[in-house]
Design a protein around this motif. Structure first.
Motif, PDB file in Angstrom:
ATOM      1  N   HIS A  91       0.804  -1.181  -0.001  1.00 55.75           N
ATOM      2  CA  HIS A  91       0.045  -0.221  -0.057  1.00 55.75           C
ATOM      3  C   HIS A  91       0.746   1.280  -0.048  1.00 55.75           C
ATOM      4  O   HIS A  91       1.887   1.161   0.442  1.00 55.75           O
ATOM      5  N   SER A  92       0.308   2.258  -0.517  1.00 60.29           N
ATOM      6  CA  SER A  92       1.199   3.499  -0.672  1.00 60.29           C
ATOM      7  C   SER A  92       1.898   4.218   0.444  1.00 60.29           C
ATOM      8  O   SER A  92       2.894   4.716   0.374  1.00 60.29           O
ATOM      9  N   GLU A  93       1.051   4.127   1.580  1.00 64.46           N
ATOM     10  CA  GLU A  93       1.671   4.748   2.715  1.00 64.46           C
ATOM     11  C   GLU A  93       2.633   3.835   3.486  1.00 64.46           C
ATOM     12  O   GLU A  93       3.516   4.355   3.924  1.00 64.46           O
ATOM     13  N   ARG A  94       2.744   2.535   3.200  1.00 67.71           N
ATOM     14  CA  ARG A  94       3.892   1.645   3.689  1.00 67.71           C
ATOM     15  C   ARG A  94       4.907   2.136   2.773  1.00 67.71           C
ATOM     16  O   ARG A  94       6.362   2.125   3.318  1.00 67.71           O
ATOM     17  N   ILE A  95       4.562   2.084   1.647  1.00 67.14           N
ATOM     18  CA  ILE A  95       6.049   2.432   0.526  1.00 67.14           C
ATOM     19  C   ILE A  95       6.420   3.667   1.014  1.00 67.14           C
ATOM     20  O   ILE A  95       7.968   3.922   1.163  1.00 67.14           O
TER      21      ILE A  95
ATOM     22  N   ILE B 116       8.417  11.392  10.550  1.00 65.52           N
ATOM     23  CA  ILE B 116       7.934  10.950   9.100  1.00 65.52           C
ATOM     24  C   ILE B 116       6.527  11.406   9.071  1.00 65.52           C
ATOM     25  O   ILE B 116       5.591  10.908  10.217  1.00 65.52           O
ATOM     26  N   ILE B 117       6.200  12.195   8.301  1.00 68.11           N
ATOM     27  CA  ILE B 117       4.844  12.915   7.739  1.00 68.11           C
ATOM     28  C   ILE B 117       4.421  12.452   6.410  1.00 68.11           C
ATOM     29  O   ILE B 117       4.998  12.641   5.582  1.00 68.11           O
ATOM     30  N   VAL B 118       3.302  11.811   6.475  1.00 66.00           N
ATOM     31  CA  VAL B 118       2.797  11.461   5.178  1.00 66.00           C
ATOM     32  C   VAL B 118       1.421  11.975   4.981  1.00 66.00           C
ATOM     33  O   VAL B 118       0.549  11.620   5.798  1.00 66.00           O
ATOM     34  N   LYS B 119       1.156  12.478   3.846  1.00 62.36           N
ATOM     35  CA  LYS B 119      -0.124  13.143   3.435  1.00 62.36           C
ATOM     36  C   LYS B 119      -0.707  12.246   2.259  1.00 62.36           C
ATOM     37  O   LYS B 119      -0.215  11.967   1.254  1.00 62.36           O
ATOM     38  N   LYS B 120      -2.036  11.971   2.754  1.00 64.25           N
ATOM     39  CA  LYS B 120      -2.725  10.922   1.712  1.00 64.25           C
ATOM     40  C   LYS B 120      -4.080  11.738   1.635  1.00 64.25           C
ATOM     41  O   LYS B 120      -4.689  11.994   2.335  1.00 64.25           O
TER      42      LYS B 120
END
Length: 115
Positions: A37-41, A56-60
């Motif tokens: 899944h994209s957030e894990r990558i 770590i900041i991920v915006k989805k």
């Protein structure tokens, strides 16, 4: 990197939640689908490329699935890194520091890390 993370979080107690997958596949294939899944990558890339002192900041733009939510909590724990995922419905912070997590949840105020 993703295979190594999957192995480490399973050792810590993570169990893949395949109930949300619309497909009826064997367990190994379902787990493999969830792993990419994209957030894990994005988190795996950040672990490789960002300094260990930075969160770590991920915006989805879509909602994070239940399994990724669980997996990212375990990744935060095994890597001792703060991970913040912003999606279209909520901002679930996963922090090694319980005080930081408590402050985020109780005050509902997020530090200037999130723009």
């Amino acid at each position: 990197m993703l295979e190594e993370l999957s192995r480490r979080i399973k050792e810590e107690g993570y169990v893949p939640d395949t109930i949300s997958l619309p497909l009826n596949l064997e367990d190994r294939k379902e787990e493999r689908l969830l792993r990419y899944h994209s957030e894990r990558i994005a988190v795996a890339f950040a672990l490789i490329s960002m300094p260990a002192t930075k969160p770590i900041i991920v915006k989805k733009n879509l909602q994070i699935c239940v399994d990724c939510h669980s997996a990212l909590k375990f990744i935060s724990k095994v890597e001792s890194r703060d991970i913040i995922i912003r999606d279209n419905s909520k901002v679930p912070p996963f922090c090694e520091s319980e005080v930081f997590l408590w402050k985020l949840l109780v005050t509902n105020s997020y530090p200037s890390l999130i723009s």
